[in-house]
Scaffold this motif. Structure first.
Motif, PDB file in Angstrom:
ATOM      1  N   GLY A  14      29.730  51.539  25.386  1.00  0.00           N
ATOM      2  CA  GLY A  14      28.771  52.142  26.303  1.00  0.00           C
ATOM      3  C   GLY A  14      27.543  51.264  26.436  1.00  0.00           C
ATOM      4  N   TYR A  15      26.584  51.772  27.197  1.00  0.00           N
ATOM      5  CA  TYR A  15      25.338  51.038  27.425  1.00  0.00           C
ATOM      6  C   TYR A  15      24.221  51.839  26.781  1.00  0.00           C
ATOM      7  CZ  TYR A  15      28.292  48.639  30.753  1.00  0.00           C
ATOM      8  OH  TYR A  15      29.318  47.922  31.324  1.00  0.00           O
ATOM      9  N   GLY A  16      23.557  51.252  25.803  1.00  0.00           N
ATOM     10  CA  GLY A  16      22.544  52.009  25.082  1.00  0.00           C
ATOM     11  C   GLY A  16      23.192  53.247  24.479  1.00  0.00           C
ATOM     12  N   GLY A  38      41.598  52.472  38.801  1.00  0.00           N
ATOM     13  CA  GLY A  38      40.691  53.611  38.663  1.00  0.00           C
ATOM     14  C   GLY A  38      39.549  53.493  39.643  1.00  0.00           C
ATOM     15  N   ALA A  39      38.898  54.605  39.903  1.00  0.00           N
ATOM     16  CA  ALA A  39      37.830  54.649  40.904  1.00  0.00           C
ATOM     17  C   ALA A  39      36.600  53.873  40.432  1.00  0.00           C
ATOM     18  CB  ALA A  39      37.464  56.107  41.164  1.00  0.00           C
ATOM     19  N   ASN A  40      35.646  53.698  41.328  1.00  0.00           N
ATOM     20  CA  ASN A  40      34.357  53.106  40.958  1.00  0.00           C
ATOM     21  C   ASN A  40      33.761  53.867  39.790  1.00  0.00           C
ATOM     22  OD1 ASN A  40      34.123  51.111  42.881  1.00  0.00           O
ATOM     23  ND2 ASN A  40      33.274  52.505  44.402  1.00  0.00           N
ATOM     24  N   GLY A  41      33.261  53.116  38.820  1.00  0.00           N
ATOM     25  CA  GLY A  41      32.584  53.763  37.711  1.00  0.00           C
ATOM     26  C   GLY A  41      33.509  54.321  36.647  1.00  0.00           C
ATOM     27  N   ALA A  42      34.810  54.074  36.780  1.00  0.00           N
ATOM     28  CA  ALA A  42      35.768  54.603  35.797  1.00  0.00           C
ATOM     29  C   ALA A  42      35.654  53.900  34.443  1.00  0.00           C
ATOM     30  CB  ALA A  42      37.193  54.459  36.335  1.00  0.00           C
ATOM     31  N   GLY A  43      35.074  52.694  34.453  1.00  0.00           N
ATOM     32  CA  GLY A  43      34.912  51.964  33.196  1.00  0.00           C
ATOM     33  C   GLY A  43      35.764  50.709  33.107  1.00  0.00           C
ATOM     34  N   LYS A  44      36.316  50.264  34.211  1.00  0.00           N
ATOM     35  CA  LYS A  44      37.233  49.114  34.206  1.00  0.00           C
ATOM     36  C   LYS A  44      36.510  47.826  33.772  1.00  0.00           C
ATOM     37  CE  LYS A  44      38.262  49.583  38.584  1.00  0.00           C
ATOM     38  NZ  LYS A  44      37.284  50.654  38.914  1.00  0.00           N
ATOM     39  N   THR A  45      35.355  47.595  34.404  1.00  0.00           N
ATOM     40  CA  THR A  45      34.602  46.376  34.059  1.00  0.00           C
ATOM     41  C   THR A  45      34.118  46.439  32.613  1.00  0.00           C
ATOM     42  OG1 THR A  45      33.936  45.994  36.337  1.00  0.00           O
ATOM     43  CG2 THR A  45      32.522  45.051  34.647  1.00  0.00           C
ATOM     44  N   THR A  46      33.693  47.615  32.202  1.00  0.00           N
ATOM     45  CA  THR A  46      33.237  47.777  30.812  1.00  0.00           C
ATOM     46  C   THR A  46      34.377  47.472  29.842  1.00  0.00           C
ATOM     47  OG1 THR A  46      31.682  49.457  31.585  1.00  0.00           O
ATOM     48  CG2 THR A  46      32.138  49.406  29.216  1.00  0.00           C
ATOM     49  N   LEU A  47      35.574  47.893  30.192  1.00  0.00           N
ATOM     50  CA  LEU A  47      36.732  47.602  29.331  1.00  0.00           C
ATOM     51  C   LEU A  47      36.946  46.091  29.225  1.00  0.00           C
ATOM     52  CD1 LEU A  47      39.280  48.367  27.742  1.00  0.00           C
ATOM     53  CD2 LEU A  47      40.500  48.560  29.919  1.00  0.00           C
ATOM     54  N   PRO A  86      34.723  36.982  35.405  1.00  0.00           N
ATOM     55  CA  PRO A  86      33.999  38.218  35.704  1.00  0.00           C
ATOM     56  C   PRO A  86      33.899  38.477  37.202  1.00  0.00           C
ATOM     57  CG  PRO A  86      32.477  36.507  34.994  1.00  0.00           C
ATOM     58  CD  PRO A  86      33.850  35.913  34.936  1.00  0.00           C
ATOM     59  N   GLU A  87      33.583  39.731  37.529  1.00  0.00           N
ATOM     60  CA  GLU A  87      33.306  40.090  38.913  1.00  0.00           C
ATOM     61  C   GLU A  87      32.078  39.278  39.337  1.00  0.00           C
ATOM     62  OE1 GLU A  87      32.861  44.309  38.905  1.00  0.00           O
ATOM     63  OE2 GLU A  87      32.722  44.413  41.077  1.00  0.00           O
ATOM     64  N   GLY A  88      32.068  38.777  40.552  1.00  0.00           N
ATOM     65  CA  GLY A  88      30.916  37.986  40.970  1.00  0.00           C
ATOM     66  C   GLY A  88      31.166  36.490  40.784  1.00  0.00           C
ATOM     67  N   ASP A 166      38.524  40.208  36.628  1.00  0.00           N
ATOM     68  CA  ASP A 166      37.850  41.370  37.201  1.00  0.00           C
ATOM     69  C   ASP A 166      37.831  41.278  38.724  1.00  0.00           C
ATOM     70  OD1 ASP A 166      36.541  43.736  37.420  1.00  0.00           O
ATOM     71  OD2 ASP A 166      34.847  43.180  36.151  1.00  0.00           O
ATOM     72  N   GLU A 167      38.588  42.140  39.377  1.00  0.00           N
ATOM     73  CA  GLU A 167      38.581  42.281  40.829  1.00  0.00           C
ATOM     74  C   GLU A 167      38.743  40.970  41.598  1.00  0.00           C
ATOM     75  OE1 GLU A 167      37.844  45.212  42.632  1.00  0.00           O
ATOM     76  OE2 GLU A 167      37.015  46.548  41.116  1.00  0.00           O
ATOM     77  N   PRO A 168      39.818  40.238  41.355  1.00  0.00           N
ATOM     78  CA  PRO A 168      39.964  38.971  42.080  1.00  0.00           C
ATOM     79  C   PRO A 168      40.082  39.143  43.587  1.00  0.00           C
ATOM     80  CG  PRO A 168      41.968  39.495  40.870  1.00  0.00           C
ATOM     81  CD  PRO A 168      40.928  40.484  40.435  1.00  0.00           C
ATOM     82  N   GLU A 199      41.623  45.938  39.140  1.00  0.00           N
ATOM     83  CA  GLU A 199      41.720  45.881  40.605  1.00  0.00           C
ATOM     84  C   GLU A 199      41.392  47.219  41.264  1.00  0.00           C
ATOM     85  OE1 GLU A 199      41.958  44.466  43.383  1.00  0.00           O
ATOM     86  OE2 GLU A 199      42.010  42.440  42.645  1.00  0.00           O
ATOM     87  N   GLN A 200      40.675  47.145  42.372  1.00  0.00           N
ATOM     88  CA  GLN A 200      40.505  48.315  43.251  1.00  0.00           C
ATOM     89  C   GLN A 200      41.671  48.362  44.227  1.00  0.00           C
ATOM     90  OE1 GLN A 200      37.945  50.558  43.871  1.00  0.00           O
ATOM     91  NE2 GLN A 200      36.376  49.859  42.439  1.00  0.00           N
ATOM     92  N   ASN A 201      42.222  47.175  44.480  1.00  0.00           N
ATOM     93  CA  ASN A 201      43.316  47.055  45.431  1.00  0.00           C
ATOM     94  C   ASN A 201      44.633  47.424  44.742  1.00  0.00           C
ATOM     95  OD1 ASN A 201      45.307  46.204  47.206  1.00  0.00           O
ATOM     96  ND2 ASN A 201      44.028  44.538  47.980  1.00  0.00           N
TER      97      ASN A 201
END
Ligand code: ATP
Length: 242
Positions: A14-16, A38-47, A86-88, A166-168, A199-201
């Motif tokens: 988690g964050y803090g 998973g949807a936005n905010g599901a925790g994919k990037t955090t994983l 990473p994403e970005g 992350d989200e290529p 992936e979102q796709n």
């Protein structure tokens, strides 16, 4: 005894004080592609960030080749064969394609380091025709798709065993996405690369993945062979949006 290349057990992060991932289990078999959906905010990037050592878990363990990653300094992960895109993307705009690729080999030490990196760069340029043609272009002169290829190419210059992506497909035309996915599958088949693909796709990811898991609010709500998840109508309606 485990055959998994990477194994997370009871993983929380988690964050803090805000928890995001809740007691998640995950095992990546060598030479497979696993999609995290998973949807936005599901925790994919955090994983991904937790698995690649960018974030420390708040609970549970991540083992890579039976080694506890909590005990490994982040800068050593690349020498162990873990690469994270990473994403970005993180392509450096002021450097040329070749210079960006060279960064992927900077961790190498020893007499053969420069030669190994040069031959890995040659392989990547062989794989990505657009990069080959633009090897002397600067990062800022590339399209979004080319930058994504370059970020992926730079990770491959390290010759990783495990690629965390992350989200290529983010922001890319369907044709470019299809090309990147086909390349990942070819790398899995030819080199035994293990891939964890966020992936979102959903369509693109399930088309190449062997295994998939679906996250919702930081928990795994479904997992299994990609073909089975694709065929599960109620899951598709509830979580995958198609
Ligand atoms: P997306 O597809 O939008 O990137 P995701 O599934 O990758 O979504 P995460 O980015 O892992 O999800 O975010 C999971 C949760 O953590 C979200 O509620 C988000 O607001 C929160 N979060 C993400 N990054 C931070 C941060 N740096 N600080 C605080 N909270 C964060």
């Amino acid at each position: 005894m485990t055959a998994a290349l990477l194994e997370a057990e009871n993983l929380s992060a988690g964050y803090g004080r805000v928890p995001v991932l809740h007691q998640l289990d995950l095992a990546l078999e060598p030479g497979t592609i696993t999609a995290v959906l998973g949807a936005n905010g599901a925790g994919k990037t955090t994983l991904l960030r937790t698995l690649s050592g960018l974030m420390r878990p708040t609970g549970g363990t991540v083992r890579y080749r039976d080694q506890d990653l909590a005990r490994v300094p982040v800068e050593r992960l690349v020498t162990m064969g873990i690469a994270h895109v990473p994403e970005g993307r993180g392509v450096i705009a002021e450097l040329t394609v070749e210079e960006n690729l060279r960064l992927g080999g900077l961790w190498r030490r020893g007499a053969d380091a420069a030669r190994e990196t040069s031959s890995a760069i040659a392989e990547v340029l062989e794989l990505f025709e657009p990069l080959r043609e633009r090897r002397r272009y600067h990062g800022h002169q590339l399209s979004g798709g080319e930058r994504q290829m370059l970020a992926l190419g730079r990770a491959l210059v390290a010759r990783p065993a495990l690629l965390l992506l992350d989200e290529p497909s983010l922001g890319l035309a369907p044709l470019v996405t299809a090309r990147i996915m086909a390349l990942l599958r070819a790398l899995r088949d030819s080199t035994g690369l293990t891939v964890l693909l966020v992936e979102q796709n959903v369509h693109s990811a399930l088309a190449i993945a062997d295994e998939a898991l679906v996250l919702a609010l930081g928990r795994v709500v479904a997992r299994g062979p990609a073909a089975e998840l694709k065929a599960d109508e109620s899951l598709r309606h509830s979580y995958l949006g198609f």
